[in-house]
Each structure stands twice: as structure tokens, then as C-alpha cells.
Design a protein around this motif. Structure first.
Motif, PDB file in Angstrom:
ATOM      1  N   LEU A 133      39.091   2.531 -45.489  1.00 26.56           N
ATOM      2  CA  LEU A 133      38.763   1.130 -45.730  1.00 26.56           C
ATOM      3  C   LEU A 133      38.278   0.425 -44.468  1.00 26.56           C
ATOM      4  CD1 LEU A 133      41.690   0.138 -48.118  1.00 26.56           C
ATOM      5  CD2 LEU A 133      39.398   0.968 -48.682  1.00 26.56           C
ATOM      6  N   GLY A 134      38.475   1.024 -43.311  1.00 21.70           N
ATOM      7  CA  GLY A 134      37.962   0.413 -42.095  1.00 21.70           C
ATOM      8  C   GLY A 134      36.471   0.579 -41.922  1.00 21.70           C
ATOM      9  N   GLU A 135      35.853   1.501 -42.646  1.00 24.38           N
ATOM     10  CA  GLU A 135      34.408   1.695 -42.568  1.00 24.38           C
ATOM     11  C   GLU A 135      33.688   0.659 -43.439  1.00 24.38           C
ATOM     12  OE1 GLU A 135      33.578   5.696 -43.644  1.00 24.38           O
ATOM     13  OE2 GLU A 135      35.199   6.520 -42.427  1.00 24.38           O
ATOM     14  N   ARG A 136      32.376   0.596 -43.267  1.00 23.82           N
ATOM     15  CA  ARG A 136      31.594  -0.400 -43.997  1.00 23.82           C
ATOM     16  C   ARG A 136      31.527  -0.047 -45.469  1.00 23.82           C
ATOM     17  NH1 ARG A 136      25.076  -1.567 -43.665  1.00 23.82           N
ATOM     18  NH2 ARG A 136      25.108  -3.579 -44.793  1.00 23.82           N
ATOM     19  N   PRO A 137      31.961  -0.931 -46.366  1.00 27.30           N
ATOM     20  CA  PRO A 137      31.880  -0.635 -47.806  1.00 27.30           C
ATOM     21  C   PRO A 137      30.451  -0.767 -48.302  1.00 27.30           C
ATOM     22  CG  PRO A 137      32.759  -2.832 -47.471  1.00 27.30           C
ATOM     23  CD  PRO A 137      32.612  -2.223 -46.097  1.00 27.30           C
ATOM     24  N   ALA A 138      30.171  -0.058 -49.371  1.00 27.61           N
ATOM     25  CA  ALA A 138      28.815  -0.086 -49.920  1.00 27.61           C
ATOM     26  C   ALA A 138      28.454  -1.432 -50.520  1.00 27.61           C
ATOM     27  CB  ALA A 138      28.661   1.017 -50.973  1.00 27.61           C
ATOM     28  N   CYS A 139      29.451  -2.233 -50.899  1.00 25.08           N
ATOM     29  CA  CYS A 139      29.138  -3.543 -51.473  1.00 25.08           C
ATOM     30  C   CYS A 139      28.520  -4.473 -50.442  1.00 25.08           C
ATOM     31  CB  CYS A 139      30.384  -4.172 -52.091  1.00 25.08           C
ATOM     32  SG  CYS A 139      31.714  -4.508 -50.915  1.00 25.08           S
ATOM     33  N   ASP A 140      28.632  -4.132 -49.147  1.00 24.32           N
ATOM     34  CA  ASP A 140      27.960  -4.941 -48.133  1.00 24.32           C
ATOM     35  C   ASP A 140      26.446  -4.833 -48.225  1.00 24.32           C
ATOM     36  OD1 ASP A 140      30.310  -5.868 -47.182  1.00 24.32           O
ATOM     37  OD2 ASP A 140      30.315  -4.727 -45.311  1.00 24.32           O
ATOM     38  N   LEU A 141      25.955  -3.865 -48.976  1.00 22.33           N
ATOM     39  CA  LEU A 141      24.510  -3.751 -49.182  1.00 22.33           C
ATOM     40  C   LEU A 141      23.986  -4.843 -50.107  1.00 22.33           C
ATOM     41  CD1 LEU A 141      24.284   0.124 -49.642  1.00 22.33           C
ATOM     42  CD2 LEU A 141      23.792  -1.203 -47.573  1.00 22.33           C
ATOM     43  N   ALA A 184       5.228   0.636 -64.885  1.00 23.15           N
ATOM     44  CA  ALA A 184       5.992   1.438 -63.933  1.00 23.15           C
ATOM     45  C   ALA A 184       6.290   2.798 -64.541  1.00 23.15           C
ATOM     46  CB  ALA A 184       7.288   0.718 -63.568  1.00 23.15           C
ATOM     47  N   ALA A 185       6.108   3.838 -63.739  1.00 20.24           N
ATOM     48  CA  ALA A 185       6.353   5.193 -64.217  1.00 20.24           C
ATOM     49  C   ALA A 185       7.714   5.701 -63.790  1.00 20.24           C
ATOM     50  CB  ALA A 185       5.258   6.127 -63.702  1.00 20.24           C
ATOM     51  N   ALA A 186       8.210   5.239 -62.644  1.00 18.04           N
ATOM     52  CA  ALA A 186       9.491   5.725 -62.154  1.00 18.04           C
ATOM     53  C   ALA A 186      10.626   5.114 -62.971  1.00 18.04           C
ATOM     54  CB  ALA A 186       9.653   5.378 -60.675  1.00 18.04           C
ATOM     55  N   PRO A 187      11.700   5.866 -63.185  1.00 17.40           N
ATOM     56  CA  PRO A 187      12.825   5.324 -63.959  1.00 17.40           C
ATOM     57  C   PRO A 187      13.651   4.353 -63.132  1.00 17.40           C
ATOM     58  CG  PRO A 187      13.301   7.556 -63.241  1.00 17.40           C
ATOM     59  CD  PRO A 187      11.884   7.273 -62.832  1.00 17.40           C
ATOM     60  N   VAL A 188      14.608   3.721 -63.807  1.00 21.29           N
ATOM     61  CA  VAL A 188      15.517   2.765 -63.177  1.00 21.29           C
ATOM     62  C   VAL A 188      16.766   3.509 -62.728  1.00 21.29           C
ATOM     63  CG1 VAL A 188      16.927   0.703 -63.557  1.00 21.29           C
ATOM     64  CG2 VAL A 188      14.627   0.843 -64.525  1.00 21.29           C
ATOM     65  N   LEU A 189      17.248   3.212 -61.538  1.00 19.26           N
ATOM     66  CA  LEU A 189      18.474   3.808 -61.018  1.00 19.26           C
ATOM     67  C   LEU A 189      19.651   2.937 -61.434  1.00 19.26           C
ATOM     68  CD1 LEU A 189      20.039   5.824 -59.255  1.00 19.26           C
ATOM     69  CD2 LEU A 189      19.506   4.365 -57.282  1.00 19.26           C
ATOM     70  N   VAL A 190      20.528   3.495 -62.237  1.00 20.58           N
ATOM     71  CA  VAL A 190      21.729   2.790 -62.704  1.00 20.58           C
ATOM     72  C   VAL A 190      22.918   3.307 -61.899  1.00 20.58           C
ATOM     73  CG1 VAL A 190      23.193   2.254 -64.679  1.00 20.58           C
ATOM     74  CG2 VAL A 190      20.727   2.555 -64.998  1.00 20.58           C
ATOM     75  N   ILE A 191      23.636   2.393 -61.255  1.00 27.85           N
ATOM     76  CA  ILE A 191      24.756   2.738 -60.378  1.00 27.85           C
ATOM     77  C   ILE A 191      26.029   2.141 -60.956  1.00 27.85           C
ATOM     78  CG2 ILE A 191      25.669   2.657 -58.029  1.00 27.85           C
ATOM     79  CD1 ILE A 191      22.856   2.152 -57.032  1.00 27.85           C
ATOM     80  N   GLY A 192      27.084   2.919 -60.989  1.00 28.37           N
ATOM     81  CA  GLY A 192      28.376   2.397 -61.403  1.00 28.37           C
ATOM     82  C   GLY A 192      28.919   1.420 -60.381  1.00 28.37           C
ATOM     83  N   SER A 193      29.270   0.228 -60.827  1.00 26.91           N
ATOM     84  CA  SER A 193      29.703  -0.808 -59.884  1.00 26.91           C
ATOM     85  C   SER A 193      30.972  -0.430 -59.110  1.00 26.91           C
ATOM     86  CB  SER A 193      29.914  -2.126 -60.640  1.00 26.91           C
ATOM     87  OG  SER A 193      30.938  -1.998 -61.622  1.00 26.91           O
ATOM     88  N   PRO A 194      31.952   0.296 -59.691  1.00 29.95           N
ATOM     89  CA  PRO A 194      33.116   0.668 -58.862  1.00 29.95           C
ATOM     90  C   PRO A 194      32.746   1.495 -57.643  1.00 29.95           C
ATOM     91  CG  PRO A 194      33.623   0.957 -61.189  1.00 29.95           C
ATOM     92  CD  PRO A 194      32.159   0.681 -61.099  1.00 29.95           C
ATOM     93  N   PHE A 195      31.651   2.244 -57.702  1.00 32.55           N
ATOM     94  CA  PHE A 195      31.238   3.026 -56.544  1.00 32.55           C
ATOM     95  C   PHE A 195      30.888   2.122 -55.359  1.00 32.55           C
ATOM     96  CE2 PHE A 195      29.588   6.710 -59.400  1.00 32.55           C
ATOM     97  CZ  PHE A 195      30.901   7.045 -59.677  1.00 32.55           C
ATOM     98  N   LEU A 196      30.221   0.991 -55.651  1.00 31.96           N
ATOM     99  CA  LEU A 196      29.797   0.110 -54.573  1.00 31.96           C
ATOM    100  C   LEU A 196      30.984  -0.495 -53.828  1.00 31.96           C
ATOM    101  CD1 LEU A 196      26.764  -1.771 -56.149  1.00 31.96           C
ATOM    102  CD2 LEU A 196      26.701  -0.176 -54.250  1.00 31.96           C
ATOM    103  N   TRP A 197      32.056  -0.781 -54.544  1.00 35.93           N
ATOM    104  CA  TRP A 197      33.186  -1.446 -53.899  1.00 35.93           C
ATOM    105  C   TRP A 197      34.179  -0.452 -53.288  1.00 35.93           C
ATOM    106  CZ3 TRP A 197      30.115  -4.309 -56.789  1.00 35.93           C
ATOM    107  CH2 TRP A 197      30.016  -5.668 -56.529  1.00 35.93           C
ATOM    108  N   TRP A 198      34.317   0.724 -53.856  1.00 40.81           N
ATOM    109  CA  TRP A 198      35.303   1.665 -53.338  1.00 40.81           C
ATOM    110  C   TRP A 198      34.706   2.605 -52.299  1.00 40.81           C
ATOM    111  CZ3 TRP A 198      39.980   2.420 -52.179  1.00 40.81           C
ATOM    112  CH2 TRP A 198      40.494   3.692 -51.966  1.00 40.81           C
ATOM    113  N   MET A 199      33.470   3.001 -52.458  1.00 39.09           N
ATOM    114  CA  MET A 199      32.877   3.972 -51.548  1.00 39.09           C
ATOM    115  C   MET A 199      32.322   3.291 -50.310  1.00 39.09           C
ATOM    116  SD  MET A 199      30.900   6.707 -53.953  1.00 39.09           S
ATOM    117  CE  MET A 199      31.809   7.805 -55.032  1.00 39.09           C
TER     118      MET A 199
END
Length: 680
Positions: free
Chosen positions: A333-341, A163-178
């Protein structure tokens, strides 16, 4: 669009030019290494053709040929180490595509909109940041030792090498808060970086820099013999020299890549990204607060919270309730959280929480009786109650060592157990006594000056001012083991970079620790403050008790570390942790990689233990209960309400020896300090 395209092109061109400059440094180093061999070839060719003949030319041919062989051997050794050294890998939790198809779909759609290659994989990290990481190096596998749970390898060996493309590293707090839209806007400039990363020159320059950095780390350990140490020193010196030559060009190359990615990402959710950046800073501060105030006390008790990301949402929601500046954040918080992905966000949160405990505290990889997960509903009983009673038991053990009587003369029968009155009576200062004065720099500079025996917390006994005798409690401190002051700082103390902790209205009332075991970031974290200066202004008895508690904590921690490692405690001055291993790789033998425990001074340790004893007395005699505050950690609940004013009264007792404010507070709550409390 023309302006955006022009900015992207300018940034990419700047990055490519700097990448070529890095590669030129490599080419020049190779040319210098081949120069003796080229001279040797010329001399040998001249001798074979009869042009360079004679004794002098023969000696020159032999000398240059030997030098060329040595230089080529050294060059081959350096190249081999640079090629085989294992570049640093960020510890992460792999996110397989089948466990998060919506997240992968969103990232691929984002890459298509940006017209860049999609990342090869996605991984989560217990941090508030996101970046691209190249994991195509064949040495990115786990270390060839015993079983290692390599959570950082999101792809198999075959795909990883191709694989040539790099790995996308995401901070876990972003998924739950954003929310989903905010996460997409935040990831846009990160994903846009895959475009420049795919350029051959930039990719080659990055591989060269990572190889040099890994070679420096690999050669920083001590060899087993003088020859090995010399070889490591030579290879490390060459690698550092090349790194210094590439430093400026590499930094400018990364700036160019970032500028190009930022310009390209402006075409995607630019307005929403401005709003999302506010959530990034808020999540960063909330994550730092949660780790230091809530998670750290649990880790010290052998429990790791299994829902840290859920705790971030609760902490930031509590902040929005308290602080008027954050009122608008909770409405999202009424909108869909990113952790639903994610298909199973609970399992992913648990894996990230365990990784955070291992990185910041050094816990084991598997659960057990001494390292078990704890839910937020169980936190007050499993962590807060146990921590308070453990600190209270330690306080009474130190009082026993100091020879303090368990019950006063003439006390009622049955009151000889561990009571709060014992602590208050011991720390109470009579009018004839005075707090420990602050050290005078002029007196410290005078070598002939005689130190005041009552001014040092580690003295064998403290004579009562105005008399020539010592009190019975003071005479008990003649035990050298109990009265010797040790460094109250945690041996693994470190601070984490990032924004300052959140400030709440309760924090503005007091700067003392809200509960024992909670970390306070108000100290500088460098551990250089002198213990005598820290205890200046306290009473002699308080200083001696703080010294005893610090020594007891140091002994307990050394014993725990020795049992965990199966070896004896290291001698003073021995380096432990990642620096001693000489590797920056994801290796569980080097944990904790990022120690989170801040150093606690003697005064903070004493205050925490007295607070724990007061809380135990309130729970056993006044019906108070342990609680969890999302922003301040362990807290005392009276009739379901948090009492945040305890720290002020405890600090008054520690600093002045006056128990009147604390006794009035206890009387108001109905706490009976003469009653024994239950300890661990």
C-alpha cells in the motif's frame, strides 16, 4: 524472442483458420439459400431458349420460382434481423481521456511495446475482470425509449461507427487495489488482443457470431400474434442452427486469439504479472465479500455505498491484519495505487458504485429519499441500526399476529412494549416439548401415513406433546394468513460466479450469519431445499415463527416491487427480469441484470431477526453500538470491541429452544431483556 514470435504466429494462424471456418459456415448457408434461385434461373433460361419446353417443365418452372422467391424472402428476413439485432453490451462507466490522461498514456505505451493497435476507449465495470469489447456496431446506442443514462457508451456515434479498435474494459477494483506496475502487467495480455482483433477475417467472424447471438435473443420474445410468433420462431431456429454450426470453430478461434495475446504479452513485465495474478484472485474474493456482506444490506435499506472500491481496499487490508497468509499484501500500500491514474477517482468510484447497485440490486438511476448514497462513516447509523430495528419491528409484528402476549402475567407496569423477554419466553421450550423431528423418507413415500401436526411449520396449531390441549400461544397460530409458510427465498435470488468467499478466523468459529441482512454463501443458492427439511430440528414455535416471518417478508417484497414498477404483483409462475424482456442489452428496464441476493432459508431468517432484536436490546440497555466489519458486514460493538460470539447462542435458542446460553451472554454484557426497545 524467436520462441515468443513463433508462438504468437502459431496462435494467430490457428485463430485465422478457425475464423475462415466460421465464415465458410456463413457462405454455405448463403449457398443453400441461393440454390432454389439458381435452379429457377436455369429452368427459366431453358424455357426461353426452347430447350426445356412442355407442360412438366412449365409446372417445374412455376414451382421452383415460387420456392425460390419464398426462400429468398426468408433469407432476406434472417439477414435483416441478424444485421439489425443489437448485440449484447456490458454495462460500464465511460472514462474520458481528459478525466484519465495518465491511464490512456499508460495503455498506449503498453500497446506500442506490444506492437498492437491501442484500444479506442477505456471503460470501467464493477467486476474483477478485464477484456476487450467491440462496440463498432451501429445499433449500440441506447434503446429508443424514455431517457436512459447510457453509461456504457464511451464514444460518440460518429467515432463509434468508424473506430476499428475495441474498447478496453477494466474492472474497477483493480484500479484501487493494484499498484500501477501490477495493473500494467495484468492488462498486457488484454491489450495484446487488439492485434488479432484487427485482422479482417477474425473481425468478420466475430461480427457474424455476435449478430447470430443477438438475433436469437431478439426472437426469443413472444410475438403479438400467431404470424409474428411463427416468423420469430423460424428466424430464431435458423440462427440457432447456424450458431451450432459455428460453435466449435468460434471457441477454437477465441482460444487461438488468447494464446497469441498471451505469447505476445510475455515480453512485457512477465515476472511482475505472476505476482499481480495473486492480487487478481485476492481482489476477486474481497469484492465478492464486500458486495454480499456489506453492500447488500445497505441496498436492501434503500442506501447505496458510494465508495465500494475504497471499501475493497479496506476489506483486503483488514484481511491482511487478521490472516497471517496475507501479511505481505498490506506492505504494497505504500506504492502508488493505480487509481492515481484518474484525475478524480472519487467521482469515478461513485459512478461505479451506483452502477453496481443497479446491476446487482436493480436500484434506480437517480438518487432520492428512498435511494440515497451513504458514506462508510455513516454506514453504522444509516444502515446497521436501521436494519436491526426494522427486523426487530417485523419480528414483533409477527408475534402480534400469532397472538403472543406482550408482557407475562404479573409483570411490572411499563413492560408491555416490544421487549426481548417476549421473544425469549415464546421460543423457550419446556421439557415436555420437543424439537420438530427430521422428515423420514420412508414416511414420505407412504401415502397412507398420517403426518405429525407438530412436524410442519405451517400447521394451524401445535398440540403440546403428552397432553390433548394446545397452549395459548399455539392456539393463536390458527390464523391461516399468519401460519401459512411461504418460500423464504428472495424472488430475485441468484448467486454470482467466482471464487469462494474469504475465510477469516472469526468465520471459523461459527457459520451462522454475523448480523441480520448479511448474505451467507454457505447455501447452494438454488432454492430447492425443502422448508420442512430446513426447519427440521427446530422447535414447533420456532418453525411457526419462521414461517410467519418468511410470509411477511414475501408480502413486503411483493409490495415494494409493485410500488417500484407501478403495477400489481405478478401472478405465481410469471417470469420477471432479463429473461422476460428477451434482450441481453444494456437496458435499465431489464435491471437487475445480475441479481446478487442469495436465498435465505426459514431458519436463517428467524436467526437474523432474533439477532437483530438482541442487538437492539444491547444498544438500548447496555450501551452497545452498531458497527461495520469490512469482511462480515454489520456487527455489534461493545466497548468498541466486536462481539462475534452472539450467533452461536442465538442458534442454540432457535434449534433447541434453550435460552440459557443466550441469557448468560446477555447477563454478562448487562443487557436487560425486560426493558422495551426502540423500533423503527
Amino acid at each position: 524472442m524467436t520462441g515468443i514470435g513463433g508462438g504468437v504466429e502459431l496462435g494467430a494462424q490457428a485463430a485465422r483458420s478457425r475464423a475462415l471456418a466460421v465464415l465458410r459456415v456463413r457462405s454455405r448457408a448463403l449457398a443453400v439459400a441461393l440454390l432454389p434461385a439458381a435452379v429457377a434461373v436455369i429452368l427459366l433460361a431453358g424455357g426461353s431458349t426452347g430447350h426445356l419446353v412442355g407442360g412438366g417443365w412449365d409446372a417445374a418452372r412455376w414451382a421452383v420460382s415460387v420456392l425460390a422467391l419464398l426462400v429468398l424472402a426468408a433469407t432476406a428476413a434472417v439477414a435483416l434481423v441478424v444485421a439489425r439485432a443489437r448485440p449484447a453490451v456490458t454495462p460500464t462507466v465511460a472514462v474520458a481521456e481528459e478525466s484519465a490522461p495518465d491511464l490512456y498514456r499508460m495503455v498506449r505505451d503498453l500497446a506500442d511495446r506490444l506492437d498492437v493497435p491501442a484500444p479506442s476507449a477505456i471503460a470501467l465495470t464493477p467486476d474483477c475482470d478485464s477484456w476487450l469489447e467491440d462496440r463498432t456496431h451501429p445499433a449500440h446506442g441506447p434503446p429508443p425509449a424514455r431517457d436512459h443514462d447510457d453509461l456504457s457508451d464511451p464514444v460518440g456515434p460518429a467515432r463509434r461507427r468508424s473506430a476499428a479498435a475495441p474498447v478496453l474494459v477494466i474492472g474497477s477494483p483493480f484500479l484501487w487495489w493494484m499498484r500501477v506496475g501490477e495493473l500494467r502487467a495484468v492488462l498486457a495480455p488484454v491489450v495484446a488482443g487488439t492485434g488479432p482483433a484487427a485482422h479482417p477475417d477474425i473481425a468478420a467472424a466475430r461480427r457474424f457470431i455476435r449478430g447470430l447471438d443477438a438475433a436469437v435473443a431478439a426472437t426469443s420474445t413472444d410475438g403479438r400474434g400467431p404470424l409474428a410468433r411463427a416468423a420469430r420462431g423460424g428466424i430464431g431456429g435458423v440462427s440457432r442452427l447456424l450458431l451450432r454450426g459455428c460453435r466449435v470453430h468460434a471457441a477454437e478461434m477465441e482460444r487461438g486469439v488468447a494464446a497469441a495475446a498471451a505469447e505476445r504479452a510475455q515480453a512485457v513485465d512477465y515476472g511482475l504479472r505472476i505476482v499481480a495474478q495473486e492480487q487478481v484472485g485476492l481482489a476477486y474474493a474481497g469484492w465478492d465479500r464486500l458486495l454480499t456482506r456489506v453492500a447488500l444490506p445497505a441496498w436492501r435499506m434503500g442506501r447505496w455505498p458510494s465508495r465500494l472500491d475504497v471499501g475493497v481496499v479496506a476489506a483486503l487490508t483488514e484481511l491482511s491484519r487478521r490472516d497471517r497468509l496475507a501479511e505481505g499484501f498490506a506492505s504494497r500500500l505504500g506504492e502508488r495505487p493505480a487509481c492515481d491514474l484518474l484525475e478524480e477517482p472519487g467521482l469515478m468510484d461513485e459512478a461505479v458504485s451506483l452502477l453496481a447497485a443497479r446491476l446487482f440490486h436493480g436500484g434506480p438511476a437517480e438518487t432520492g429519499p428512498d435511494w440515497a448514497p451513504v458514506g462508510w462513516e455513516e454506514y453504522p447509523e444509516e444502515v446497521v441500526d436501521r436494519a436491526w430495528r426494522t427486523d426487530a419491528a417485523r419480528l414483533h409484528r409477527v408475534l402480534d399476529t400469532l397472538g403472543v402476549r406482550r408482557a407475562a402475567e404479573g409483570a411490572a407496569p411499563g413492560t408491555d412494549g416490544p421487549t426481548l423477554s417476549r421473544v425469549l419466553d415464546h421460543l423457550t421450550t419446556t421439557p415436555a416439548e420437543a424439537p420438530v423431528p427430521a422428515r423420514d423418507p420412508a414416511a414420505d413415500a407412504d401415502p397412507d401415513a398420517t403426518p405429525d401436526p407438530g412436524a410442519t411449520p405451517g400447521t394451524a396449531h401445535h398440540a403440546t406433546p403428552g397432553t390433548g390441549t394446545a397452549t395459548p400461544d399455539d392456539q393463536a397460530t390458527s390464523d391461516p394468513q399468519a401460519a401459512t409458510a411461504s418460500d423464504p427465498s428472495d424472488p430475485q435470488a441468484a448467486t454470482t460466479p467466482g471464487p469462494q468467499p474469504l475465510t477469516t478466523p472469526d468465520d471459523q468459529a461459527t457459520t451462522a450469519p454475523a448480523a441480520p441482512g448479511s448474505a451467507d454463501h454457505s447455501d447452494d443458492g438454488n432454492g430447492t431445499e425443502d422448508d420442512d427439511d430446513d426447519l427440521a430440528g427446530t422447535t414447533p414455535r420456532g418453525a411457526a415463527l419462521a414461517a410467519g416471518l418468511s410470509a411477511q417478508l414475501a408480502r413486503e417484497e411483493a409490495r415494494t416491487q409493485a410500488l417500484a414498477s407501478g403495477t400489481a404483483p405478478p401472478p405465481p409462475g410469471t417470469t420477471t427480469g432479463p429473461a422476460a424482456t428477451g434482450t441481453a442489452l444494456w437496458d435499465d428496464r431489464a435491471l437487475p441484470l445480475l441479481p446478487l441476493q442469495p436465498p435465505r432459508t426459514g431458519r436463517e431468517i428467524l436467526t437474523a431477526h432474533i439477532t437483530a432484536m438482541v442487538c437492539c436490546a444491547a444498544m438500548d440497555t447496555a450501551g452497545a453500538t452498531p458497527g461495520l466489519d469490512w469482511l462480515d458486514g454489520p456487527t455489534l460493538l461493545v466497548d468498541g470491541a466486536r462481539r462475534a460470539d452472539l450467533a452461536l447462542h442465538v442458534r442454540s435458542l432457535v434449534e433447541t429452544g434453550d435460552p440459557a446460553p443466550l441469557r448468560a451472554w446477555l447477563s454478562d454484557l448487562g443487557v436487560r431483556p425486560e426493558k422495551p426497545v426502540r423500533l423503527v
